[in-house]
Design a protein around this motif. Structure first.
Motif, mmCIF file in Angstrom:
data_model
loop_
_atom_site.group_PDB
_atom_site.id
_atom_site.type_symbol
_atom_site.label_atom_id
_atom_site.label_comp_id
_atom_site.label_asym_id
_atom_site.label_seq_id
_atom_site.Cartn_x
_atom_site.Cartn_y
_atom_site.Cartn_z
ATOM 1 N N GLN A 153 40.753 24.030 110.423
ATOM 2 C CA GLN A 153 40.807 23.229 109.204
ATOM 3 C C GLN A 153 41.950 23.726 108.322
ATOM 4 N N MET A 154 42.791 22.783 107.891
ATOM 5 C CA MET A 154 43.975 23.132 107.115
ATOM 6 C C MET A 154 43.996 22.372 105.793
ATOM 7 N N ARG A 155 44.916 22.768 104.944
ATOM 8 C CA ARG A 155 45.249 22.018 103.727
ATOM 9 C C ARG A 155 46.770 21.926 103.701
ATOM 10 N N THR A 176 44.076 21.272 115.933
ATOM 11 C CA THR A 176 44.455 21.245 114.518
ATOM 12 C C THR A 176 44.265 19.829 113.975
ATOM 13 N N GLN A 233 41.729 17.976 107.739
ATOM 14 C CA GLN A 233 42.321 18.475 106.506
ATOM 15 C C GLN A 233 41.213 18.572 105.455
ATOM 16 N N PRO A 282 40.264 25.912 104.036
ATOM 17 C CA PRO A 282 40.800 26.187 105.366
ATOM 18 C C PRO A 282 39.935 27.200 106.109
#
Length: 280
Positions: free
Chosen positions: A10-12, A41, A211, A243
């Protein structure tokens, strides 16, 4: 091989690819260190940018894209299957391709997929999106055979189209993928139910990295990256929007078991299309 360990990252993501590459690198390395054989991703791993001018000034061709190059090297270094949920690539027609990439343990590009369904919606509170103005939609499905599984590749809004996932299941897919940049508004209402529904109705695993959080371009995304089994059970989830990563063991024999219990794929029957009832 019917078992492997999958991870969702998990990203930002920001508007700056080099920042996103560094964040991706850290999380993918952490997932591999915890034993992941396959790491996914989110959608828009490389760039999250609402300004069209700034967005298009950042775009690169696939051969020159830094996210693609780094992902290939990272997969080879770690010896994993690395699935970049998507990153925007110059399409050559004034629009971009919202493109997924899967790299093998030697860094080879195994497959790619361009998002088919464009998120053209008008939500509550004035939230409006017109992906078709920016992205060239794809028109090809994508199945990858790896790790003893058949993966059906999709991206975000594709999850709202059951016929796509039904087609994958009928072609033998037992692991569906849904990397996303789901808005907070739609995610709160629909994220879990959509992903679990696609898993249940096809008897497949669903792996969906996302995201999460408040992005620098002003959008808010839901997070809650998730792995669901073929019975609809949530095996792993990144709680909330920060994240992070989550891992689960994928045993593809569970897909066979679920489909044997409820054989809706084979029970399906064709029918005449509905017609408006005549009244007198």
């Amino acid at each position: 091989m019917s078992r492997f360990t999958a991870a969702v990252v998990q990203m930002r993501s920001t508007a700056q690819p080099h920042v996103n590459i560094a964040a991706m690198d850290d999380l993918v390395r952490a997932a591999a260190a915890q034993g992941a054989h396959y790491v996914q991703t989110p959608e828009m791993t490389g760039i999250v940018q609402q300004s069209r001018k700034e967005f298009f000034s950042t775009l690169k061709d696939q051969a020159e894209d830094p996210v693609v190059a780094h992902a290939a090297n990272l997969a080879a270094e770690l010896g994993i299957h690395l699935h970049i949920g998507s990153t925007p690539i110059a399409a050559g027609d004034g629009r971009a391709a919202n493109r997924a990439f899967v790299f093998g343990p030697d860094g080879t590009l195994l497959t790619r997929y361009d998002k088919i369904h464009m998120f053209d919606v008008d939500l509550d509170n004035g939230e409006t999106w017109r992906e078709s103005a920016v992205y060239q939609p794809g028109n090809e499905t994508c199945i990858l055979e790896a790790l003893g599984a058949k993966f059906g590749i999709a991206i975000c809004y594709d999850v709202r189209f059951p016929h796509l996932h039904d087609a994958y299941a009928r072609a033998g897919v037992n692991v569906l993928t849904g990397p996303s940049c789901f808005t907070r508004q739609t995610g709160q209402a629909h994220w879990h139910v959509l992903l679990r529904s696609r898993a249940i109705e096809t008897g497949s695993f669903m792996i969906a990295a996302a995201q999460g959080g408040d992005h620098e371009d002003g959008r808010a995304t839901f997070g809650h990256s998730i792995i669901v089994d073929p019975w609809g059970v949530v095996l792993a989830e990144v709680a909330g929007e920060e994240p992070g990563l989550a891992l689960a063991e994928i045993d593809t024999t569970l897909s066979q078991t679920a489909r044997a219990k409820v054989p809706n794929l084979s029970n399906r029957r064709d029918f005449n299309p509905p017609k408006a009832k005549q009244t007198t």
